[in-house]
Design an enzyme around this catalytic site. Structure first.
Site, PDB file in Angstrom:
ATOM      1  N   GLY A  73       0.816  -1.205   0.000  1.00  7.97           N
ATOM      2  CA  GLY A  73       0.000   0.000   0.000  1.00  7.97           C
ATOM      3  C   GLY A  73       0.850   1.256   0.000  1.00  7.97           C
ATOM      4  CB  THR A  74       3.940   2.157   1.838  1.00  5.74           C
ATOM      5  OG1 THR A  74       3.341   2.021   3.126  1.00  5.74           O
ATOM      6  CG2 THR A  74       4.918   3.315   1.862  1.00  5.74           C
ATOM      7  CG  ASN A 153      -5.013   4.190   9.806  1.00  3.39           C
ATOM      8  OD1 ASN A 153      -5.311   5.287   9.333  1.00  3.39           O
ATOM      9  ND2 ASN A 153      -3.962   4.005  10.578  1.00  3.39           N
ATOM     10  CD  GLN A 181      -7.116  -0.127   7.665  1.00  2.00           C
ATOM     11  OE1 GLN A 181      -7.864  -1.103   7.824  1.00  2.00           O
ATOM     12  NE2 GLN A 181      -5.849  -0.139   8.052  1.00  2.00           N
ATOM     13  CB  SER A 201      -2.402  -2.715   1.685  1.00  2.00           C
ATOM     14  OG  SER A 201      -1.588  -3.634   2.367  1.00  2.00           O
ATOM     15  N   GLY A 202      -2.606  -5.713   0.052  1.00  2.55           N
ATOM     16  CA  GLY A 202      -3.077  -7.098   0.092  1.00  2.55           C
ATOM     17  C   GLY A 202      -3.308  -7.634   1.499  1.00  2.55           C
ATOM     18  CG  HIS A 203      -0.729  -6.609   4.988  1.00  2.36           C
ATOM     19  ND1 HIS A 203      -0.815  -6.331   6.323  1.00  2.36           N
ATOM     20  CD2 HIS A 203      -0.253  -5.502   4.395  1.00  2.36           C
ATOM     21  CE1 HIS A 203      -0.397  -5.084   6.528  1.00  2.36           C
ATOM     22  NE2 HIS A 203      -0.061  -4.565   5.370  1.00  2.36           N
ATOM     23  CB  THR A 239      10.467 -10.011 -12.391  1.00  2.00           C
ATOM     24  OG1 THR A 239      11.532  -9.820 -13.319  1.00  2.00           O
ATOM     25  CG2 THR A 239       9.792 -11.337 -12.668  1.00  2.00           C
ATOM     26  CB  CYS A 327       2.814   4.479  26.524  1.00  2.00           C
ATOM     27  SG  CYS A 327       2.947   5.810  27.706  1.00  2.00           S
TER      28      CYS A 327
END
Lengths: 398, 276
Positions: A73-74, A153, A181, A201-203, A239, A327
């Site tokens: 995605g980035t 997100n 998202q 983004s795939g994941h 590739t 934190c």
């Protein structure tokens, strides 16, 4: 060992679907050809890449030639933003929002700092909503790009990209949306949405990490990001990552088939979790726009306590969630999203995000409802800000 | 995830001495909701002996803040006020088997709460940071505080200052100021105090001792050895023996190990040469 493992951090990453893994495996074994090669080894692999492209296109109701495979995605966000600016060298202004993912926000800030672009970061209100008049006012003849995310997100809040895209189109500004998202969770119809570029983004939708998509509407002026070979019709050299492309194709197909049913089921599960926690834990607030959100996400702020402590106790109980607390991230301020929304300090530090996926069940929700109130009470009992006469949590199994 | 020690996780999961002391005669309160962490320390001090009879706390903060507060109460119980005040934030971190550097400010908060509680007991006005305009406006950290922490922990980078005090961790607007303070301290800090003047005999003895106690054991560990042959002004003549003799790395050993050690321990103008 905790009695149950409950994964509620699906906006961070998702489990690879077994069907996706199965679809990928042949491409690590027999089907190893290079899709660009002039022989049968490569030729049959090229067909699978094309099939994957068609499956992604089907999820977006787009043309297959509008689908560009990237590494994540980035990369898609970088390609969209830098590629459009480079294609419009005469324009020196870009517009985004204060609550974008760092993959957009930090790219824009980099371009402003090191390449002299003027950058407008649009503010949001207490619920995380944009003012559309401000969007329109920000776009000038010098504006090359508007980049506004589809869904946030952290809070799940949705931006009205159909309206925002229409404004951009009217002003002649290219419009990019980071839909990392939203893809697979909500319908995205490119035939209707006035969007020029869209990142996936795939994941985040049950494909593995290391694969992404940039949707590029036909006719959009954009320069390549990776130069080299002629892959992806000369728009993205390198590739093809064949097993992951095939996996993403399968994941998009599953998402398209399951979308309507899953969205409804997830919303009900999410609402049961959210309502259950609000009923059991007093002084708890929803961060974001409760009326217009991703169906799988809830971000709750618990007053008087701090997010990292909640997460570690949850983790010990087998529950995975995340926090916008300072934190957890190593920075000292709460998340830029909660800060932009001006979430009060009384619960910004105590905010926890739960994000569900199709693998979550009713039993998962029951377990969280039975576990979290006790954790909150324990931490509140040791908090100097928790009033002695404040109402206590209700600890009962659902 | 943070790499917390088992001790931190234990004190976080089962914090000792949580709560308030009804008849506390020393209460120290530091931090705020806006800062993201806060600690309220209650002490019961014996007015005859000055001994801390009981200690309890309430805290708002992350795992290391809770663990630091728990550790602090365990450490101060039974100590006199003066003994307790000797506890440094490093002692608190050490008690817990260490804290991630980004979390050191949690132990600093413990130390500050203790000081505030003792000041409260003694009826002193707490040296509140509010009195002077802060360098860091997000976390309200004064220049005095930043200077103290830099000197106490020998900090050298802005990042370390942020880890220990939180200053600069918000908007970042004060990072140039922190840099200036750091540069100022490094500039004005006097070079290491002059060593007392040694007589020739003392110097020769110290060189001989250093070679025997500090250098030789390291060489022996590698099957070598060293012998002091002569000292001529600032020139120290040695002979390498055993595995060191004729070793290709002998020159490097002489310069980096022997000469550096002698320069640190005895005098920075010494030159070591090998005598064949």
């Amino acid at each position: 060992m905790p009695p149950r493992q409950v994964y509620l951090d699906n906006n961070a990453t998702t489990q690879v679907a077994p069907e996706v893994l199965e679809a990928m495996l042949p491409f690590f074994k027999d089907l190893y050809g290079n899709p660009s090669s002039m022989h049968a080894f490569g030729g049959q692999v090229a067909q699978h890449v094309q099939q994957a492209r068609e499956r992604v296109a089907a999820l977006l109701n787009a043309h297959p030639d509008e689908i560009l495979f990237t590494s994540c995605g980035t990369e898609s966000d970088n390609h969209a933003i830098k590629g459009v600016l480079e294609a419009h060298p005469e324009k020196r202004h870009l517009v985004t929002t204060k609550v974008e993912h760092p993959a957009v926000l930090n790219v824009c800030r980099y371009l402003a700092k090191h390449h002299g672009y003027r950058l407008t970061e649009l503010p949001v209100d207490r619920r995380g909503n944009l003012d559309l008049d401000q969007v329109a006012a920000a776009l000038t003849p010098d504006t090359a790009l508007l980049s506004v995310m589809t869904a946030n997100n952290e809070t799940g809040t949705l931006f009205p990209i159909e309206k925002i895209g229409a404004i951009a189109r009217e002003k002649g500004v290219t419009f990019h949306t980071d839909a990392v998202q939203a893809a697979g969770k909500l319908p995205l119809d490119m035939a209707r949405l006035p969007v020029d570029l869209l990142s996936i983004s795939g994941h985040k939708l049950h494909a593995p990490k290391g694969i992404g998509v940039l949707y590029i509407r036909r006719g959009t002026r954009i320069m390549p990001f990776m130069h080299g070979g002629h892959q992806e019709r000369g728009r993205r050299a390198g590739t093809e990552n064949v097993p992951y492309i095939v996996g993403l194709g399968r994941a998009c197909e599953l998402a398209r088939v399951e979308l309507f049913e899953e969205t409804n089921r997830l919303r009900q599960l999410r609402d049961r979790l959210e309502q259950g926690l609000l009923a059991r834990i007093p002084s708890t607030h929803i961060n974001g726009n409760p009326d217009w959100r991703l169906p799988n996400t809830t971000n709750l702020g618990f007053e008087y306590i701090e997010g990292e402590a909640i997460l570690l106790h949850l983790s010990a109980a087998g529950i995975a969630a995340s926090s916008g607390s300072a934190c957890t991230s190593g920075s000292l301020e709460p998340s830029h999203v909660l800060m932009a929304m001006e979430v009060p300090f009384t619960y910004a530090h105590g905010s926890v995000r739960f994000s569900l996926s199709k693998y979550n069940t009713d039993q998962d929700i029951d377990y969280v409802l039975a576990t979290l109130p006790g954790i909150v009470q324990k931490l509140r009992d040791m908090s100097p800000f928790y009033p002695k006469d404040a109402p206590r949590v209700v600890e009962t199994a659902s | 995830m943070w790499d917390y020690t088992n001790s931190v996780l234990d004190h976080f999961t089962n914090p000792r001495n949580v709560g308030e002391i009804e008849d506390a005669n020393a209460i120290g309160e530091v931090g705020s909701l806006a800062c993201g962490d806060a600690l309220k320390l209650f002490l019961k001090i014996d007015q005859q002996t000055g001994r801390i009879l009981d200690a309890k706390f309430k805290t708002f903060g992350c795992a290391s803040a809770i663990a630091s507060a728990s550790a602090l109460t365990e450490m101060v119980k039974g100590k006199t006020i003066d003994e307790a005040l000797k506890i440094s934030n490093d002692d608190i971190a050490r008690f817990l088997g260490g804290l991630p550097e980004q979390k050191m400010h949690c132990s600093v908060m413990g130390k500050e709460a203790l000081e505030a509680a003792v000041a409260n007991y003694r009826g002193e006005k707490v040296a509140a940071h509010e009195e002077e305009p802060p360098v860091c406006k997000c976390f309200w950290v004064s220049e005095k505080k930043i200077r103290e922490v830099i000197l106490e922990h020998k900090l050298t980078t802005v990042e370390q200052v942020t880890n220990y005090t939180k200053a600069g961790g918000g908007c970042g607007g004060c990072l140039p100021d922190i840099k200036r303070i750091l540069a100022d301290i490094m500039h004005t800090q006097a070079p290491p105090a002059e060593r007392p003047k040694m007589t020739n005999l003392q110097r020769i003895q110290l060189i001989s001792q250093t070679i025997e106690k500090d250098v030789a054991p390291m060489l022996r560990a590698d099957g070598g050895n060293i012998e002091l042959v002569d000292i001529d002004g600032t020139l120290v003549k040695v002979r390498l023996k055993g595995a060191c003799a004729g070793c290709a790395g002998a020159k490097a050993t002489l310069q980096h190990l022997v000469q550096e050690t002698l320069r640190q321990k005895v005098s920075p103008d010494l030159v070591v040469v090998e005598e064949n």
